[in-house]
Design a protein around this motif. Structure first.
Motif, PDB file in Angstrom:
ATOM      1  N   UNK A   1      42.041  20.745 -31.823  1.00 27.82           N
ATOM      2  CA  UNK A   1      43.797  21.055 -32.941  1.00 27.82           C
ATOM      3  C   UNK A   1      43.954  21.089 -32.007  1.00 27.82           C
ATOM      4  N   UNK A   2      44.135  21.953 -30.940  1.00 27.74           N
ATOM      5  CA  UNK A   2      45.149  22.381 -29.912  1.00 27.74           C
ATOM      6  C   UNK A   2      45.988  22.118 -29.443  1.00 27.74           C
ATOM      7  N   UNK A   3      47.329  22.223 -28.691  1.00 30.53           N
ATOM      8  CA  UNK A   3      47.072  21.352 -27.898  1.00 30.53           C
ATOM      9  C   UNK A   3      48.352  20.353 -27.807  1.00 30.53           C
ATOM     10  N   UNK A   4      49.019  20.140 -27.142  1.00 27.57           N
ATOM     11  CA  UNK A   4      49.875  18.559 -26.999  1.00 27.57           C
ATOM     12  C   UNK A   4      49.913  18.090 -25.585  1.00 27.57           C
ATOM     13  N   UNK A   5      50.451  16.701 -25.963  1.00 31.11           N
ATOM     14  CA  UNK A   5      49.997  15.554 -24.764  1.00 31.11           C
ATOM     15  C   UNK A   5      51.768  16.390 -23.718  1.00 31.11           C
ATOM     16  N   UNK A   6      51.388  16.401 -22.907  1.00 29.27           N
ATOM     17  CA  UNK A   6      52.049  16.049 -21.357  1.00 29.27           C
ATOM     18  C   UNK A   6      54.339  15.511 -22.179  1.00 29.27           C
ATOM     19  N   UNK A   7      54.920  17.065 -22.217  1.00 30.12           N
ATOM     20  CA  UNK A   7      56.073  16.406 -22.021  1.00 30.12           C
ATOM     21  C   UNK A   7      56.277  15.759 -23.514  1.00 30.12           C
ATOM     22  N   UNK A   8      55.747  16.005 -24.329  1.00 26.59           N
ATOM     23  CA  UNK A   8      56.310  15.302 -25.502  1.00 26.59           C
ATOM     24  C   UNK A   8      54.736  16.014 -26.838  1.00 26.59           C
ATOM     25  N   UNK A   9      55.486  15.740 -28.254  1.00 23.66           N
ATOM     26  CA  UNK A   9      54.545  15.768 -29.369  1.00 23.66           C
ATOM     27  C   UNK A   9      53.413  15.566 -30.299  1.00 23.66           C
ATOM     28  N   UNK A  10      52.986  14.642 -28.549  1.00 22.97           N
ATOM     29  CA  UNK A  10      51.752  14.018 -29.324  1.00 22.97           C
ATOM     30  C   UNK A  10      50.390  14.987 -28.853  1.00 22.97           C
ATOM     31  N   UNK A  11      49.607  14.810 -30.326  1.00 21.07           N
ATOM     32  CA  UNK A  11      48.386  15.999 -30.313  1.00 21.07           C
ATOM     33  C   UNK A  11      47.010  15.338 -29.200  1.00 21.07           C
ATOM     34  N   UNK A  12      46.108  15.875 -29.198  1.00 16.65           N
ATOM     35  CA  UNK A  12      45.561  15.495 -28.518  1.00 16.65           C
ATOM     36  C   UNK A  12      44.440  14.379 -29.765  1.00 16.65           C
ATOM     37  N   UNK A  13      44.445  14.972 -30.789  1.00 18.30           N
ATOM     38  CA  UNK A  13      43.353  13.504 -31.363  1.00 18.30           C
ATOM     39  C   UNK A  13      44.217  12.053 -31.809  1.00 18.30           C
ATOM     40  N   UNK A  14      45.810  12.348 -31.680  1.00 18.96           N
ATOM     41  CA  UNK A  14      46.617  11.051 -31.873  1.00 18.96           C
ATOM     42  C   UNK A  14      46.415  10.375 -30.566  1.00 18.96           C
ATOM     43  N   UNK A  15      46.411  11.353 -29.235  1.00 23.50           N
ATOM     44  CA  UNK A  15      46.428  10.400 -28.065  1.00 23.50           C
ATOM     45  C   UNK A  15      45.171   9.688 -27.711  1.00 23.50           C
ATOM     46  N   UNK A  16      44.266  10.280 -28.387  1.00 20.24           N
ATOM     47  CA  UNK A  16      42.165  10.161 -27.812  1.00 20.24           C
ATOM     48  C   UNK A  16      42.096   9.159 -29.218  1.00 20.24           C
ATOM     49  N   UNK A  17      42.727   9.975 -30.340  1.00 21.17           N
ATOM     50  CA  UNK A  17      41.784   8.383 -31.596  1.00 21.17           C
ATOM     51  C   UNK A  17      43.035   7.672 -32.101  1.00 21.17           C
ATOM     52  N   UNK A  18      43.601   7.934 -32.216  1.00 19.57           N
ATOM     53  CA  UNK A  18      45.033   7.260 -32.353  1.00 19.57           C
ATOM     54  C   UNK A  18      45.576   7.630 -34.099  1.00 19.57           C
ATOM     55  N   UNK A  19      45.123   8.158 -34.364  1.00 19.06           N
ATOM     56  CA  UNK A  19      44.915   8.829 -35.789  1.00 19.06           C
ATOM     57  C   UNK A  19      45.398  10.214 -35.726  1.00 19.06           C
ATOM     58  N   UNK A  20      45.961  11.177 -36.659  1.00 18.41           N
ATOM     59  CA  UNK A  20      45.291  12.556 -36.871  1.00 18.41           C
ATOM     60  C   UNK A  20      45.903  13.397 -38.029  1.00 18.41           C
ATOM     61  N   UNK A  21      44.671  13.947 -38.660  1.00 20.00           N
ATOM     62  CA  UNK A  21      45.348  13.976 -40.136  1.00 20.00           C
ATOM     63  C   UNK A  21      46.430  14.400 -40.825  1.00 20.00           C
ATOM     64  N   UNK A  22      46.396  15.374 -39.477  1.00 20.41           N
ATOM     65  CA  UNK A  22      47.730  16.306 -39.453  1.00 20.41           C
ATOM     66  C   UNK A  22      48.786  15.123 -40.080  1.00 20.41           C
ATOM     67  N   UNK A  23      49.300  14.536 -38.571  1.00 13.32           N
ATOM     68  CA  UNK A  23      50.671  14.533 -38.911  1.00 13.32           C
ATOM     69  C   UNK A  23      50.665  12.885 -39.605  1.00 13.32           C
ATOM     70  N   UNK A  24      49.095  12.339 -39.853  1.00 10.18           N
ATOM     71  CA  UNK A  24      49.269  11.419 -40.264  1.00 10.18           C
ATOM     72  C   UNK A  24      49.497  10.027 -39.360  1.00 10.18           C
ATOM     73  N   UNK A  25      49.454   9.579 -38.155  1.00 13.65           N
ATOM     74  CA  UNK A  25      50.027   8.761 -37.700  1.00 13.65           C
ATOM     75  C   UNK A  25      49.641   8.484 -36.034  1.00 13.65           C
ATOM     76  N   UNK A  26      49.610   8.056 -35.321  1.00 15.88           N
ATOM     77  CA  UNK A  26      49.282   7.651 -34.068  1.00 15.88           C
ATOM     78  C   UNK A  26      49.764   8.017 -32.921  1.00 15.88           C
TER      79      UNK A  26
END
Lengths: 199, 188
Positions: free
Chosen positions: A174-199
């Motif tokens: 639940x920490x860190x963002x993808x290189x050079x973006x604001x995308x979380x690991x969950x957003x990137x791998x799962x396509x969804x993150x409860x925090x931001x509510x989108x992929x």
């Protein structure tokens, strides 16, 4: 006369060589500068790891012979040193003793009822996502708490098959963002993150 | 004959002086400009102690503790790690110097950092440890003392998504290092 000219030339050559050596020496003196080095500032980075999370649930047989599942929480490994997101997939099915799954899928409200703790979990595209990250060794709140449960309400369509619930849990940092973006690991791998509510 | 003797004498004298000049720094390593390095005393690289806060999964700096080495035991992909390296000048220099910083990374694909605008990548000084060399935009004046802060543009390094689990040490899962060295090179 010839001897004098020869001496002159020799003196001249020697003077030139002398001048060249003196110049070379001077250049060497100029090029050599003081250089002072510091200590070495050391920074060592150790990649971390993660282990398969543990699933806890309670399965009870009711008076009518049907099964009901309550609780259902997930505990990331003690070795997980950072907060993680958790998601659960819940799949009720008919299965026989040999592990063969009956071909016809179960239908909600015909074969089972399911109500979950929507305050602390949210459903998205086939998974239940815990709304808050959890830490290593810390259990999520139960998916089925209080009056919530997953309960069988029909008999198996064929003898030898019983009501089973397959549960799979996944965790992701639940920490860190993808290189050079604001995308979380969950957003990137799962396509969804409860925090931001989108992929 | 007499001129030959003088020549021989001058030649020997030149060799002796040049030799002694280098011999004085025999323990140092040679730089690209032909000088040798004397270690310690004039410049120090340090930073504040990094402490991992497990509840939020972040490293926090301890302003009360200055260290010359930090070990980060918990590193995961995409992590931002607070880092505030600084250079200390005690002011015991008698002449002007140019300040250089060398940064080495054993796994450059895994860790990303950006130097602040005060530092420019430089080829004027040869790297001593195979890293990247940066030059500070101000000269260090004689007896100038103090602390140069803000080396990294946002006081942090970033771990890229190339990092792998520690159970895969052969595939970007092994511990890696980023080291820093400062150099004062006489500019007068």
């Amino acid at each position: 006369m010839k001897k004098r000219v020869f001496r002159h030339r020799r003196r001249l050559i020697l003077t030139v060589i002398l001048l060249m050596l003196t110049t070379a020496h001077g250049t060497a003196m100029t090029a050599a500068k003081y250089v002072h080095s510091s200590n070495r500032a050391e920074h060592t980075y150790c990649p971390d790891t993660y282990d398969i999370p543990q699933i806890q649930r309670t399965v009870t047989r009711l008076d009518n012979g049907y099964c009901t599942m309550t609780g259902l929480s997930v505990t990331p490994s003690e070795d997980t040193d950072y907060p993680v997101w958790v998601r659960i997939a819940v799949l009720p099915l008919w299965e026989n003793a040999q592990g063969t799954v009956y071909g016809q899928p179960l239908t909600a409200d015909r074969d089972y009822t399911l109500s979950y703790n929507a305050e602390q979990w949210e459903w998205h595209d086939g998974y239940y996502y815990c709304r808050t990250p959890v830490y290593g060794g810390q259990a999520t709140p139960p998916l089925f708490n209080g009056t919530h449960s997953l309960t069988q309400i029909s008999t198996a369509p064929q003898e030898g098959y019983t009501f089973q619930v397959k549960v799979s849990a996944e965790t992701i940092q639940a920490i860190g963002i993808l290189d050079g973006s604001e995308q979380t690991a969950a957003g990137n791998s799962w396509g969804y993150c409860p925090t931001d509510g989108n992929a | 004959m007499r001129a030959g003797g003088i020549l021989l004498l001058m030649t020997l004298l030149s060799f002796r002086m040049v030799s002694s000049l280098y011999a004085g720094y025999a323990s140092g390593e040679m730089t690209g400009n032909g000088a040798a390095i004397a270690a310690g005393g004039m410049v120090t690289v340090a930073e504040h102690q990094a402490c991992f806060d497990r509840t939020v999964g972040e490293y926090r700096l301890n302003p009360a503790q200055i260290v010359t080495a930090n070990t980060y035991e918990v590193v995961v992909p995409g992590m931002k790690i607070e880092k505030d390296p600084f250079i200390q000048l005690p002011g015991n220099n008698d002449v002007s110097y140019t300040l250089y910083l060398e940064v080495t990374a054993t796994q450059p694909a895994i860790v990303r950092y950006t130097m602040s605008d005060d530092w420019q990548e430089s080829q004027r000084m040869a790297a001593q440890h195979g890293g990247k060399v940066y030059v500070y935009h101000h000269a260090v004046r004689p007896h100038e003392q103090g602390t140069i802060t803000g080396l990294l543009s946002d006081a942090a390094v970033y771990i890229t998504s190339e990092l792998r689990d520690k159970r895969r040490p052969d595939a970007n899962g092994a511990p890696f290092r980023v080291d820093m060295y400062a150099y004062l090179v006489q500019s007068d």
